[in-house]
Structure formats: structure tokens, C-alpha cells
Design a protein around this motif. Structure first.
Motif, PDB file in Angstrom:
ATOM      1  N   VAL A 293       8.741   0.043  -3.593  1.00 17.65           N
ATOM      2  CA  VAL A 293      10.081   0.576  -3.385  1.00 17.65           C
ATOM      3  C   VAL A 293      10.329   0.819  -1.898  1.00 17.65           C
ATOM      4  O   VAL A 293       9.450   1.306  -1.179  1.00 17.65           O
ATOM      5  CB  VAL A 293      10.248   1.912  -4.149  1.00 17.65           C
ATOM      6  CG1 VAL A 293      11.656   2.463  -3.958  1.00 17.65           C
ATOM      7  CG2 VAL A 293       9.947   1.704  -5.620  1.00 17.65           C
ATOM      8  N   VAL A 294      11.508   0.465  -1.434  1.00 16.42           N
ATOM      9  CA  VAL A 294      11.933   0.810  -0.073  1.00 16.42           C
ATOM     10  C   VAL A 294      13.318   1.446  -0.131  1.00 16.42           C
ATOM     11  O   VAL A 294      14.046   1.295  -1.109  1.00 16.42           O
ATOM     12  CB  VAL A 294      11.968  -0.415   0.863  1.00 16.42           C
ATOM     13  CG1 VAL A 294      10.567  -0.925   1.148  1.00 16.42           C
ATOM     14  CG2 VAL A 294      12.846  -1.515   0.297  1.00 16.42           C
ATOM     15  N   VAL A 295      13.648   2.159   0.930  1.00 17.94           N
ATOM     16  CA  VAL A 295      14.956   2.803   1.039  1.00 17.94           C
ATOM     17  C   VAL A 295      15.891   1.857   1.777  1.00 17.94           C
ATOM     18  O   VAL A 295      15.519   1.276   2.795  1.00 17.94           O
ATOM     19  CB  VAL A 295      14.855   4.128   1.833  1.00 17.94           C
ATOM     20  CG1 VAL A 295      16.211   4.820   1.894  1.00 17.94           C
ATOM     21  CG2 VAL A 295      13.809   5.032   1.215  1.00 17.94           C
TER      22      VAL A 295
ATOM     23  N   THR B  98       1.472   9.707  -4.504  1.00 18.83           N
ATOM     24  CA  THR B  98       2.691  10.520  -4.496  1.00 18.83           C
ATOM     25  C   THR B  98       3.920   9.654  -4.235  1.00 18.83           C
ATOM     26  O   THR B  98       4.956   9.812  -4.877  1.00 18.83           O
ATOM     27  CB  THR B  98       2.595  11.617  -3.425  1.00 18.83           C
ATOM     28  OG1 THR B  98       1.331  12.254  -3.553  1.00 18.83           O
ATOM     29  CG2 THR B  98       3.697  12.633  -3.583  1.00 18.83           C
ATOM     30  N   ALA B  99       3.789   8.732  -3.291  1.00 15.56           N
ATOM     31  CA  ALA B  99       4.941   7.895  -2.942  1.00 15.56           C
ATOM     32  C   ALA B  99       5.326   6.962  -4.091  1.00 15.56           C
ATOM     33  O   ALA B  99       6.476   6.524  -4.176  1.00 15.56           O
ATOM     34  CB  ALA B  99       4.648   7.085  -1.686  1.00 15.56           C
TER      35      ALA B  99
ATOM     36  N   TYR C  53      10.805  14.559   2.604  1.00 19.00           N
ATOM     37  CA  TYR C  53      10.498  13.152   2.751  1.00 19.00           C
ATOM     38  C   TYR C  53       9.743  13.004   4.056  1.00 19.00           C
ATOM     39  O   TYR C  53      10.103  13.682   5.021  1.00 19.00           O
ATOM     40  CB  TYR C  53      11.781  12.299   2.785  1.00 19.00           C
ATOM     41  CG  TYR C  53      11.505  10.812   2.726  1.00 19.00           C
ATOM     42  CD1 TYR C  53      11.351  10.163   1.507  1.00 19.00           C
ATOM     43  CD2 TYR C  53      11.362  10.073   3.902  1.00 19.00           C
ATOM     44  CE1 TYR C  53      11.072   8.810   1.454  1.00 19.00           C
ATOM     45  CE2 TYR C  53      11.079   8.715   3.840  1.00 19.00           C
ATOM     46  CZ  TYR C  53      10.940   8.090   2.621  1.00 19.00           C
ATOM     47  OH  TYR C  53      10.654   6.751   2.567  1.00 19.00           O
ATOM     48  N   PRO C  54       8.729  12.164   4.166  1.00 18.57           N
ATOM     49  CA  PRO C  54       8.117  11.339   3.119  1.00 18.57           C
ATOM     50  C   PRO C  54       7.483  12.185   2.013  1.00 18.57           C
ATOM     51  O   PRO C  54       7.191  13.359   2.236  1.00 18.57           O
ATOM     52  CB  PRO C  54       7.032  10.577   3.895  1.00 18.57           C
ATOM     53  CG  PRO C  54       7.345  10.725   5.337  1.00 18.57           C
ATOM     54  CD  PRO C  54       8.076  12.002   5.468  1.00 18.57           C
ATOM     55  N   PRO C  55       7.268  11.567   0.847  1.00 19.29           N
ATOM     56  CA  PRO C  55       6.681  12.311  -0.263  1.00 19.29           C
ATOM     57  C   PRO C  55       5.268  12.786   0.077  1.00 19.29           C
ATOM     58  O   PRO C  55       4.537  12.102   0.768  1.00 19.29           O
ATOM     59  CB  PRO C  55       6.618  11.274  -1.400  1.00 19.29           C
ATOM     60  CG  PRO C  55       7.490  10.147  -0.977  1.00 19.29           C
ATOM     61  CD  PRO C  55       7.535  10.161   0.518  1.00 19.29           C
ATOM     62  N   GLN C  56       4.946  13.963  -0.373  1.00 21.12           N
ATOM     63  CA  GLN C  56       3.567  14.451  -0.290  1.00 21.12           C
ATOM     64  C   GLN C  56       3.333  15.390  -1.459  1.00 21.12           C
ATOM     65  O   GLN C  56       4.262  15.729  -2.182  1.00 21.12           O
ATOM     66  CB  GLN C  56       3.295  15.113   1.058  1.00 21.12           C
ATOM     67  CG  GLN C  56       4.233  16.273   1.388  1.00 21.12           C
ATOM     68  CD  GLN C  56       3.919  16.932   2.729  1.00 21.12           C
ATOM     69  OE1 GLN C  56       3.558  16.259   3.678  1.00 21.12           O
ATOM     70  NE2 GLN C  56       4.056  18.247   2.787  1.00 21.12           N
TER      71      GLN C  56
ATOM     72  N   MET D 105       8.558   7.222  -6.301  1.00 20.66           N
ATOM     73  CA  MET D 105       9.867   6.611  -6.059  1.00 20.66           C
ATOM     74  C   MET D 105      10.138   5.489  -7.059  1.00 20.66           C
ATOM     75  O   MET D 105      11.290   5.070  -7.238  1.00 20.66           O
ATOM     76  CB  MET D 105       9.921   6.030  -4.633  1.00 20.66           C
ATOM     77  CG  MET D 105       9.888   7.080  -3.535  1.00 20.66           C
ATOM     78  SD  MET D 105       9.337   6.402  -1.931  1.00 20.66           S
ATOM     79  CE  MET D 105      10.832   5.568  -1.389  1.00 20.66           C
TER      80      MET D 105
ATOM     81  N   LEU E 153       0.833  -1.192   0.000  1.00 24.13           N
ATOM     82  CA  LEU E 153       0.000   0.000   0.000  1.00 24.13           C
ATOM     83  C   LEU E 153       0.880   1.259   0.000  1.00 24.13           C
ATOM     84  O   LEU E 153       1.735   1.422   0.868  1.00 24.13           O
ATOM     85  CB  LEU E 153      -0.871  -0.025   1.263  1.00 24.13           C
ATOM     86  CG  LEU E 153      -2.019   0.960   1.346  1.00 24.13           C
ATOM     87  CD1 LEU E 153      -3.063   0.656   0.279  1.00 24.13           C
ATOM     88  CD2 LEU E 153      -2.646   0.907   2.731  1.00 24.13           C
ATOM     89  N   ARG E 154       0.693   2.113  -1.011  1.00 26.11           N
ATOM     90  CA  ARG E 154       1.438   3.375  -1.089  1.00 26.11           C
ATOM     91  C   ARG E 154       0.504   4.448  -1.620  1.00 26.11           C
ATOM     92  O   ARG E 154      -0.382   4.172  -2.425  1.00 26.11           O
ATOM     93  CB  ARG E 154       2.620   3.269  -2.069  1.00 26.11           C
ATOM     94  CG  ARG E 154       3.699   2.269  -1.726  1.00 26.11           C
ATOM     95  CD  ARG E 154       4.531   2.681  -0.517  1.00 26.11           C
ATOM     96  NE  ARG E 154       5.699   1.834  -0.397  1.00 26.11           N
ATOM     97  CZ  ARG E 154       5.698   0.583   0.076  1.00 26.11           C
ATOM     98  NH1 ARG E 154       4.570   0.039   0.483  1.00 26.11           N
ATOM     99  NH2 ARG E 154       6.812  -0.120   0.147  1.00 26.11           N
ATOM    100  N   SER E 155       0.747   5.691  -1.208  1.00 23.69           N
ATOM    101  CA  SER E 155      -0.001   6.796  -1.784  1.00 23.69           C
ATOM    102  C   SER E 155       0.458   7.007  -3.222  1.00 23.69           C
ATOM    103  O   SER E 155       1.553   6.573  -3.603  1.00 23.69           O
ATOM    104  CB  SER E 155       0.234   8.075  -0.983  1.00 23.69           C
ATOM    105  OG  SER E 155       1.576   8.498  -1.146  1.00 23.69           O
TER     106      SER E 155
END
Lengths: 350, 387
Positions: free
Chosen positions: A126-128, A16-17, A42-45, A20, A12-14
Motif C-alpha cells: 500500500v502507498v499513499v 504495523t504498517a 503516521y508513520p504507523p508504529q 494499511m 518490505l513493510r513492518s
């Protein structure tokens, strides 16, 4: 012993996110930057936390960060993280000042300067990751390691006898693959295949078959190998050309075939991702094939393409632009697709 | 100014709906029990309640108005507060303002949540956009993981040890053993604390609150109203709230209390030393440490020494979380922030059966909540006094 049911990590990601994903696909590290006040966030918005401008872009960033705090997650709410080794996570402060939660690779500890990268989890999110500064891209935890290391891999090449197939075979064996099978292999065991390299889309450009036949061949190949790749969390490689993304106007047949190949690759990727497997696609601008003879610029050699494919597998990239022209076109495609269409319709200057 | 005094506003009728680890009942059902408790406790009928202020983590898709309809309440004033563990303090302040300016005469403040075996995961996965995008995918440790970062940072920066946090947890559990409402009523030894199952980073099992179902509630009204109804009550001396404070601290080791504490005590016209019991927001011991420091009971970084030097039990020289706190009672979602308020009301009205602080006259209660990304964003506090 009961077999463990495979679970994907959180997807689950927005919207905007999801921004990435683009940088991650080509191994870049970019953060949201405000065009108005230059703040990095960060986080993206959707808007800038400093000046509230909605004019944000994803801009490549230096990768250095410092580990501020760490926490190994022994108790997770998600079955995907219930593996034997608990994931190590950290709060890291990027050079810009933003603080990110990241997976820490082995050897990264509090106070260390680390190198940030994006990587894909099973499922394609995607993860950092924070890794040692000058590191080969070692994976933080098993959950973020999407592709098996190439060592010991069982591969299947659709065209093991043509120049690209030959080059791939050499590159894969050099990278440690155990078996590199092809259509002619007698010792192949389909249920052991972990990597499929599909290079058949160049065949019709060389004068054999039609796009329709290519589609049928791909679908058959997908039926044959998608289940085992899903089972073994393997990877499918689609060797295409940039015409898959933007038609080469004087090569309608090649472009149509590539457009079809791209559509099929995207469909197959979604299917594989849902089961924890992956698909890597390559988009070289100019290869040593008849359909590319009219394209300006240098020709990418088969061994060079093969070597780019292998690096992409090692780095966990998803999209491969293996030559300067394809990288420039990709940039144009992202910024001004229509302009690129017109540009490619012009005859080369002179 | 975020800290203010109040004029003749009182809190009365502390209600605690017994907690359950898991429940088939919805949050609304727990609200219904809480409201029943308020009405019975005050000896009034539903039509006397003309204001309602509620908080819940698990009542989607409804908000306060859907609940008002379900509870059959006709209201002149209504608020829904989504501030997590800071909701109760905010509820006191909103309700006090509403009563003070005549929008309502009796406000029911209620926090309630249910809990199912899968509910906590589902809610945590979507707690906020920032946590969904940028925390949860990293091991899905939930709040334990975020507070593990804060704890790790605090331990390294100020040299606190696991034993230091253990002392606080053990002291609270001793208090909880004497509170019939506390769900976890097993004695905690230092050995058991230190060897408990690791949860995230430095946090072990007894550092973490247990999610459960339950409700907490109280009424806010004018003093004259409470006297007319012949209720035991506490006077609201002062309160404060802060949101998104110290955004540039790389890792949180203080919260907005540090900005407001002096003004809060000044507005209440009391000195710190006059506080008879302190209900800290205790979702994790490190947060209680921050409160001891930010309210000025000790210097920043000195909470470990403070805890070691004081008896935190309900008969001690510095009573903290006199009912055992959330670490013993369990955390019924957003009701967790209301727990300290109902406990303070019981202490100050002399009705804390089995764990009464002798002669308690002034109580400090705080709230903390909404760790939407890397830090808790909302905090607040209230000072209450016996009538």
C-alpha cells in the motif's frame, strides 16, 4: 532492443504498517488513532507517540491534506522506479497535523489542498496517493496503477451466458472493454486476456457440480490464465459470497464451496501479486441463488453486482462488499468473529 | 543542559583512511586501518588504548564489541554510536566524559564504512522502520529525496535559488582542490553545477554527496597524556547535542543547533566572531545553510546572502569546509560526520597541507544525522582550540 526485466517496487513493510492493507482493500483512508488520547499518528508504529498507549486502532479519517514540499525522483535506488516518467512525490500535511510522504498525481502542487487515498502497488503493497480534491481516482504514477484502465481491455468471463455473466459483459463493454470473451467465443486469443472474471462458484449452488469439481475447474482455469495475467499485469476477479468468509450454517454445501473458493483466491492472489498482477474478490451477502434464499434482507441483483465489480476495478479496490449486509457482517467479522458465528446460527427473529 | 564546557580534554592524531568509491573490504577492515593509523600517529601500542567509541552503517551484524574482539583490543570502556552524521560529535562527548571521570585514559574514536555497488541500496531500504514503511516505497530516492523536500521547502520559504546553493558548492570545491585527501578534485563551475544531472526535486548531482568507503578517526585523552606522548593536540572547549528537536515544525528548516548555539559559545567562553574555521555537516548544501543560520552567523533565511557576501575559502574571511567537505571528499557512511573533526584538528594543529587556514586558533565543527522519516533527528557541535 533488450526487454526490460520486470521489477516490483519495495514490498518490505513492518507488521504495523501492514495495517494499511485492510483500509486500502476497500478503498478507505484510515490512520492509526490512539484510543487513550485520540492522537492520530503516521508513520504507523506499535504505540502512541504522545501517551505511549498500545491501544491503537485504524480509524477512517478525513482525506484532506496540504502539499508542503515536492520532489520528483529522477535517480532511484530501485529498478522498479526507473520508468520513463520519474515519480512525483510530496510531503503532505493531513488535517490531523501528521505529515506523510505521498505520490502526487498530475496537477497537484505545493500549497494545494489534496485528497489522500491508499492504493496498491504491483506486488500488493500500500502507498499513499495525493490527488486533486474532487477527482476521479486518477493514478499518480505508472508504478501505483495496478489495474489497467478498463478501456481497451480484453476480458474473459467464465460464465458469459448466465445472468451475472450477461450483466458483467454489459458493464465491461460500457466501461470500454474491447473484447468480452466467454467459453463459447470462437475468436478468443488466450494470450491477449487481461481480465478474468470467475463466476463459476455460483453454479454448484444452483444444483450442478460439487465443490470438488469446482476446485478442479478453478485450478484448471488458473493454470490457463495466471501466466498471461502475470505477463500482462492483469486482474483476476473472483465473484464469491460472504459465505466464503463466514459459513452460512444452513447451507453447508454452498459454504464449503465458498470456503474452498476463498482459499483458492488467496493462493492465486499471492501468486499473481508476486508477478505484478492482481486479484479482486467480491463477497455479496445475498444473491438470487437457491443457497441464499434463507438469508434475511435484500437480494443484490446481478447487474448491481456486475456494476460493483467494475467500480472496484476502476478504483483499484481489492475486496468488494457490494451491499449493506455484507458491509455490516464484514465489520462484525473484523471485530468479533466468534460473535458473528453465533449470530448467523440464530434463526431470523420473528 | 545540552551544551557544556570540558576540563582539560584534548583531541589528537587525526587519521583519514583514503576513500574509495567501492571496496571489497568490510567496514571492519577500514576500522583496522584507522586504528593502525591512530597507533602509528600516537606512537603507542594497542594496549595503551583502553577506550573505544565507534560508528558504522555497514558493520552488521557486529557492533563495537565484535569489532573490539576482531581488533584484539582489551578495553575498559566501549561505546557504539548509531547517530549517523551526528555520531562524531556524540563520540567526542562520550569519550570526553569517559576520560574526565576516569573510565578510560586513551579513547579511540573511529567512524568507518565500506561501500559496494548494491550495499547502499540494501542499507537505505532498511535504514529505519519509518523510512522503510513510509519513505522508501515512494520512489526509493534515498536520502536525496528526503533532502529534496527540505531544499524545496527552504527555497520557497526563504527565496533561495539554485545559484545560492551553487556558490557554496563551488567554494567548497575550490577548497577541495587543494586537499590531497579529497576524492572529487575537479573544478566546479556555476554552469556545470546548474546543468548537472537532476537527482531529486531541486537537487542536482553536485548537491549530493557521493557514497564511498573509508574511515576517519582521532584520539581523546587528557592534556597531560597528550603532552606525555608529545602529541600535537587541540583542546575541547565546549560541545552540544540535540535529538528530535522542533518536532512540530511541518518541514524541517532548523535543527537543535538553534537551541544550543548561544550556550555553546558561552560555555567555550568565546564569541561567534572568534571562530577561525567552520566545518559544517554538508551532506547537502541546504543543511549547511541551516547551520550558518542556527549558529547565529546570520538570520534565519539569510544564508544565501551570507554565502554571497563572504569568501568561504581557506584563505577567505569566513573559511567553511576548508578541506572541501563531504561534497568533495565523498561520504564514507558514518565516517562522514568524523571528516569535519579530523579537518578541524589538522587546521588547528597547523597540519592542513595545502589548505591551511592562516593562524587558525578556534574551530567549530558540527554534525547532523538520522533522517529516519521526514527530518534529520540528531545534531551536535563542538568547539576546539589550539593548544
Amino acid at each position: 532492443m533488450m526487454e526490460k526485466i520486470f521489477a516490483l517496487p519495495p514490498r518490505l513493510r513492518s507488521r504495523t504498517a501492514l495495517g494499511m492493507t485492510g483500509p486500502a482493500a476497500t478503498g478507505r483512508f484510515a490512520l492509526q488513532t490512539c484510543e487513550n488520547c485520540s492522537a492520530v499518528q503516521y508513520p504507523p508504529q506499535e504505540f502512541c507517540r504522545q501517551c505511549l498507549s498500545l491501544d491503537l486502532v485504524w480509524r477512517d479519517q478525513p482525506r484532506q491534506a496540504e502539499v508542503l514540499a515536492e520532489a520528483t525522483v529522477h535517480h532511484s535506488l530501485e529498478p522498479a522506479f526507473s520508468q520513463a516518467t520519474a515519480p512525483r512525490t510530496g510531503l503532505v500535511r493531513h488535517e490531523s497535523g501528521v505529515v506523510l510522504v505521498a505520490f502526487l498525481t498530475e496537477g497537484c502542487h505545493i500549497g494545494d489542498t489534496v485528497r489522500l487515498s491508499y492504493s496498491f502497488t504491483p506486488g500488493g503493497s500500500v502507498v499513499v496517493q495525493a490527488g486533486p480534491l474532487a477527482a476521479d481516482k486518477k493514478k499518480a504514477s505508472a508504478m501505483t496503477s495496478t489495474s489497467h484502465p478498463l478501456a481497451g481491455l480484453n476480458c474473459y468471463l467464465t460464465d458469459s451466458e448466465n445472468p451475472l455473466g450477461q450483466a458483467c459483459k454489459v458493464a465491461l463493454l460500457e466501461a470500454g472493454a474491447t473484447h468480452v470473451w466467454g467459453p463459447g467465443s470462437t475468436d478468443i486469443d488466450d494470450s491477449e486476456v487481461e481480465l478474468v472474471v470467475e463466476t463459476g462458484w455460483y453454479a454448484d449452488a444452483c444444483g450442478t457440480g460439487s465443490p470438488g469439481q469446482g476446485i478442479e475447474a478453478h485450478l484448471q482455469l488458473a493454470e490457463r490464465f495466471a501466466p498471461v495475467l502475470a505477463e500482462r499485469k492483469g486482474t483476476w476477479v473472483s465473484a464469491l459470497s460472504f459465505a466464503a468468509l463466514q459459513a452460512y450454517p444452513d447451507q453447508p454445501r454452498h459454504s464449503a464451496g465458498m470456503a474452498a473458493a476463498q482459499a483458492l483466491a488467496i493462493s492465486l492472489r499471492a501468486r499473481l501479486q508476486a508477478q505484478g498482477a492482481t486479484l479482486v474478490a467480491a463477497y455479496p451477502a445475498k444473491l438470487d441463488i437457491k443457497a441464499h434464499q434463507g438469508i434475511g434482507g435484500g437480494t443484490l441483483s446481478w447487474p448491481s453486482l456486475a456494476s460493483h465489480l467494475v467500480s472496484a476495478l476502476q478504483n483499484g479496490d481489492e475486496d468488494v462488499y457490494p451491499d449493506p449486509q455484507s458491509r455490516l457482517w464484514h465489520e462484525r467479522l473484523t471485530q468479533d468473529r466468534k460473535g458473528l458465528e453465533r449470530e448467523m446460527a440464530m434463526p431470523p427473529a420473528g | 543542559m545540552s551544551a557544556r564546557g570540558h576540563d582539560d580534554i584534548v583531541l589528537a592524531v587525526p587519521v583519514s583512511v583514503p576513500y574509495e568509491r567501492f571496496s571489497n573490504d568490510s567496514a571492519a577492515a577500514f576500522f583496522a586501518r584507522a586504528l593502525r593509523g591512530l597507533l602509528d600517529g600516537a606512537g603507542i601500542s594497542k594496549d595503551r588504548v583502553d577506550g573505544m567509541c565507534i560508528s558504522s552503517f555497514t558493520m552488521a551484524p557486529d557492533s563495537g564489541i565484535g569489532l573490539a574482539h576482531a581488533l584484539g583490543l582489551e578495553l575498559g570502556w566501549l561505546d557504539t554510536i548509531p547517530l549517523g552524521g551526528a555520531s562524531a560529535i556524540a563520540a567526542i562527548r562520550r569519550a570526553a566524559a569517559a576520560v574526565q571521570c576516569g573510565d578510560a585514559t586513551i579513547v579511540a574514536c573511529m567512524g568507518a564504512d565500506t561501500n559496494t555497488p548494491t550495499g547502499f541500496r540494501e542499507n537505505t531500504a532498511r535504514f529505519s522502520q519509518a523510512s522503510q514503511d513510509a519513505v522508501y516505497p515512494y520512489g526509493a530516492g534515498g536520502p536525496n529525496q528526503s533532502f529534496a523536500f527540505l531544499t524545496d521547502h527552504y527555497m520557497r520559504r526563504y527565496g533561495a535559488s539554485a545559484e545560492d546553493f551553487g556558490r557554496l558548492c563551488i567554494a567548497q570545491r575550490k577548497n577541495g582542490l587543494n586537499n590531497p585527501r579529497a576524492m572529487i578534485r575537479k573544478q566546479l563551475t556555476m554552469d556545470a553545477y546548474l546543468t548537472a544531472r537532476p537527482i531529486a526535486g531541486p537537487l542536482r548531482m553536485f548537491d549530493c554527496v557521493m557514497p564511498c568507503a573509508g574511515a576517519e578517526a582521532f584520539l581523546v585523552m587528557r592534556r597531560q597524556e597528550a603532552e606525555r606522548l608529545q602529541l600535537s593536540y587541540c583542546t575541547l572547549l565546549a560541545s552540544s547535542e540535540r535529538h528530535n528537536s522542533f518536532p512540530d515544525d511541518p518541514v524541517q528548516d532548523r535543527a537543535g543547533w538553534a537551541l544550543d548555539a548561544d550556550r555553546l559559545f558561552a560555555a567555550a567562553c568565546i564569541g561567534r566572531s572568534e571562530v577561525d574555521c567552520f566545518q559544517t555537516y554538508d551532506d547537502y548544501p541546504v543543511i549547511s545553510f541551516l547551520q550558518l543560520e542556527d549558529f547565529g552567523f546570520c538570520e534565519k533565511g539569510a544564508a544565501a546572502g551570507f554565502v554571497a557576501a563572504h569568501d568561504l575559502s581557506f584563505v577567505g574571511d569566513f573559511p567553511v569546509n576548508t578541506g572541501g567537505g563531504q561534497l568533495s571528499a565523498g561520504q564514507a557512511g558514518f565516517a562522514g560526520g568524523f571528516l569535519g573533526v579530523t579537518e578541524t584538528l589538522r587546521q588547528l594543529t597547523g597540519s592542513a597541507e595545502g589548505h591551511q587556514v592562516p593562524g587558525a586558533r578556534i574551530g567549530l565543527v558540527s554534525g547532523f544525522g538520522m533522517i529516519v522519516y521526514d527530518r534529520g533527528l540528531s545534531c551536535g557541535a563542538a568547539i576546539l582550540a589550539t593548544a
